[in-house]
Motif scaffolding. Structure first.
Motif, mmCIF file in Angstrom:
data_model
loop_
_atom_site.group_PDB
_atom_site.id
_atom_site.type_symbol
_atom_site.label_atom_id
_atom_site.label_comp_id
_atom_site.label_asym_id
_atom_site.label_seq_id
_atom_site.Cartn_x
_atom_site.Cartn_y
_atom_site.Cartn_z
ATOM 1 N N UNK A 241 0.831 -1.199 0.000
ATOM 2 C CA UNK A 241 0.000 0.000 0.000
ATOM 3 C C UNK A 241 0.865 1.248 0.000
ATOM 4 N N UNK A 242 0.399 2.272 -0.704
ATOM 5 C CA UNK A 242 1.182 3.499 -0.850
ATOM 6 C C UNK A 242 0.634 4.605 0.038
ATOM 7 N N UNK A 243 1.528 5.458 0.541
ATOM 8 C CA UNK A 243 1.085 6.680 1.210
ATOM 9 C C UNK A 243 1.375 7.895 0.333
ATOM 10 N N UNK A 244 2.127 7.678 -0.758
ATOM 11 C CA UNK A 244 2.565 8.802 -1.598
ATOM 12 C C UNK A 244 1.507 9.173 -2.621
ATOM 13 N N UNK A 245 1.238 10.442 -2.703
ATOM 14 C CA UNK A 245 0.403 10.982 -3.782
ATOM 15 C C UNK A 245 1.159 12.138 -4.409
ATOM 16 N N UNK A 246 1.213 12.165 -5.733
ATOM 17 C CA UNK A 246 1.883 13.272 -6.393
ATOM 18 C C UNK A 246 0.947 14.448 -6.483
ATOM 19 N N UNK A 247 1.402 15.586 -5.937
ATOM 20 C CA UNK A 247 0.594 16.801 -6.054
ATOM 21 C C UNK A 247 1.409 17.869 -6.762
ATOM 22 N N UNK A 248 1.268 17.950 -8.098
ATOM 23 C CA UNK A 248 2.094 18.913 -8.833
ATOM 24 C C UNK A 248 1.781 20.346 -8.434
ATOM 25 N N UNK A 249 2.848 21.122 -8.202
ATOM 26 C CA UNK A 249 2.662 22.541 -7.866
ATOM 27 C C UNK A 249 2.554 23.371 -9.133
ATOM 28 N N UNK A 250 2.334 24.656 -8.969
ATOM 29 C CA UNK A 250 2.137 25.531 -10.129
ATOM 30 C C UNK A 250 3.458 25.885 -10.808
ATOM 31 N N UNK A 251 4.538 26.009 -10.003
ATOM 32 C CA UNK A 251 5.797 26.464 -10.622
ATOM 33 C C UNK A 251 6.465 25.337 -11.403
ATOM 34 N N UNK A 252 7.311 25.731 -12.361
ATOM 35 C CA UNK A 252 8.001 24.752 -13.195
ATOM 36 C C UNK A 252 9.151 24.144 -12.406
ATOM 37 N N UNK A 253 9.113 22.833 -12.147
ATOM 38 C CA UNK A 253 10.217 22.225 -11.393
ATOM 39 C C UNK A 253 11.434 22.003 -12.292
ATOM 40 N N UNK A 254 12.563 21.756 -11.659
ATOM 41 C CA UNK A 254 13.766 21.434 -12.436
ATOM 42 C C UNK A 254 13.545 20.136 -13.213
ATOM 43 N N UNK A 255 12.944 19.174 -12.523
ATOM 44 C CA UNK A 255 12.634 17.900 -13.177
ATOM 45 C C UNK A 255 11.209 17.495 -12.834
ATOM 46 N N UNK A 256 10.430 17.172 -13.830
ATOM 47 C CA UNK A 256 9.094 16.619 -13.574
ATOM 48 C C UNK A 256 8.959 15.297 -14.297
ATOM 49 N N UNK A 257 8.612 14.276 -13.538
ATOM 50 C CA UNK A 257 8.295 12.972 -14.115
ATOM 51 C C UNK A 257 6.802 12.793 -13.897
ATOM 52 N N UNK A 258 6.074 12.640 -14.986
ATOM 53 C CA UNK A 258 4.622 12.701 -14.882
ATOM 54 C C UNK A 258 3.951 11.470 -15.492
ATOM 55 N N UNK A 259 3.313 10.687 -14.633
ATOM 56 C CA UNK A 259 2.519 9.524 -15.054
ATOM 57 C C UNK A 259 3.291 8.620 -16.019
ATOM 58 N N UNK A 260 4.517 8.284 -15.646
ATOM 59 C CA UNK A 260 5.377 7.487 -16.519
ATOM 60 C C UNK A 260 5.151 5.986 -16.307
ATOM 61 N N UNK A 261 4.897 5.318 -17.418
ATOM 62 C CA UNK A 261 4.791 3.852 -17.474
ATOM 63 C C UNK A 261 5.870 3.375 -18.441
ATOM 64 N N UNK A 262 6.588 2.312 -18.093
ATOM 65 C CA UNK A 262 7.585 1.771 -19.024
ATOM 66 C C UNK A 262 7.482 0.245 -19.053
ATOM 67 N N UNK A 263 7.298 -0.288 -20.253
ATOM 68 C CA UNK A 263 7.322 -1.744 -20.434
ATOM 69 C C UNK A 263 8.391 -2.087 -21.443
ATOM 70 N N UNK A 264 9.082 -3.190 -21.221
ATOM 71 C CA UNK A 264 10.024 -3.701 -22.209
ATOM 72 C C UNK A 264 9.308 -4.757 -23.037
ATOM 73 N N UNK A 265 9.607 -4.773 -24.326
ATOM 74 C CA UNK A 265 9.041 -5.800 -25.210
ATOM 75 C C UNK A 265 10.160 -6.718 -25.677
#
Ligand SMILES: Nc1ncnc2c1ncn2[C@@H]1O[C@H](COP(=O)(O)OP(=O)(O)OP(=O)(O)O)[C@@H](O)[C@H]1O
Ligand SMILES: [Mg+2]
Length: 300
Positions: free
Chosen positions: A29-53
């Motif tokens: 179970x997770x306690x983390x929730x991403x809450x994006x702020x208004x300002x532009x961050x140095x790095x934003x990783x957003x809803x990333x899914x990665x599968x290898x084929x």
């Protein structure tokens, strides 16, 4: 959620007296929730899914719905540690940020701009050491600077500095084949640091080092990050290393990697080897271990 097939792995982590992370199978179970702020961050990783084929078209899901922001704290570097079990998808996340692979879904933005390829603003130290065998240690360090057209005298000055920092000044003119595994890894680390990337991606960079060298490299990393104002994403499965280095720790699930928890690490006033046995340090280690080993429904 039936996809947690990560094999049991032996406890092979880190320094004597530290604990490597193996996480029981099953729903975490997770306690983390991403809450994006208004300002532009140095790095934003957003809803990333990665599968290898694979060639037969079978998919291995490595990363599931990972989102986080790293803001640029002015004047000081920030170290963000990803702590998770072997095979969970840690290297995959870093490789995507480096631009070495494209997410199946989702977005990665550096200062608001989508990552489309590798770039000089990001430097990666790989899990397996990667020096150029045909170049000497010094030439390895200076390689990136040479590509950028940095004049010879400045290249020499910077390589001297980093050769000393990683304890390889006496080996400047040797070739990687003459070095031990840990020494090769220090070449790879220095070769990345010397380019001063804005974002430093370090994938279990100290795994091959003996404990004493490892402590030295951890201190060097803290020093570099404080003085050069870069952002450091650091992968480890060693809880002690995470607490020692991190401003923030993201605790990942077993494969496919999801962020389960975000833990802010207190700013310890002094960082030395003695800190690792101090009660306040041990308490944070225990907090992370509790999160990693929590029974399946403990956080719901
Ligand atoms: N090139 C690839 N092709 C297919 N599957 C891959 C590839 N690279 C990684 N994987 C799979 O993706 C999953 C995540 O791999 P990844 O290397 O990101 O894990 P990790 O968390 O870095 O592990 P470790 O701690 O052992 O380094 C693994 O189960 C692995 O089998
Ligand atoms: Mg890895």
């Amino acid at each position: 959620m039936s996809d947690h097939e990560a094999p049991e792995v032996p406890n092979t982590g880190g320094e004597p007296g530290t604990v490597a992370v193996t996480v029981p199978r099953g729903h975490q179970a997770a306690t983390y929730r991403h809450e994006p702020g208004a300002e532009t961050p140095k790095l934003r990783v957003s809803k990333v899914f990665i599968s290898y084929l694979d060639r037969a078209g079978r998919a291995t899901e490595a990363v599931r719905d990972v989102s986080f922001d790293i803001l640029d704290k002015p004047g000081i570097g920030e170290i963000v540690v990803f702590l998770g079990p072997s095979g969970c998808g840690k290297s995959t996340i870093l490789k995507a940020i480096a631009g070495l692979l494209t997410p199946t879904q989702g977005e990665i933005l550096v200062e608001g701009k989508p990552v489309e390829d590798v770039g000089r603003d990001r430097g990666m130290v790989f899990q397996a050491y990667t020096s150029f065998g045909w170049l000497t240690v010094r030439e390895n360090l200076e390689y990136g600077l040479r590509l950028q057209g940095v004049p010879k005298a400045e290249r020499r000055e910077r390589s001297e500095k980093y050769l000393h920092s990683v304890g390889l000044a006496d080996f400047a003119d040797r070739y990687p084949k003459d070095l031990s595994g840990g020494m090769k890894q220090r070449v790879a680390i220095a070769r990345t640091l010397i380019n001063r990337p804005k974002i430093l991606l370090m994938d279990e960079p100290f795994g091959a080092l003996d404990p004493q060298t490892r402590w030295g490299m951890q201190s060097l990393l803290l020093e570099v990050s404080r003085s050069e104002d870069n952002t450091n994403l650091f992968v480890t499965h060693d809880v002690s290393e995470a607490v020692y280095l991190a401003d923030t720790v993201y605790v990942l699930s077993s494969r496919p990697a999801r962020i389960l928890h975000k833990v802010d690490i207190p700013a310890f006033p002094v960082h030395d080897v003695a800190l690792k046995s101090a009660p306040e340090f041990r308490a944070v280690e225990k907090q992370l271990l509790d999160l990693l080993y929590a029974p399946a429904d403990a956080h719901s």
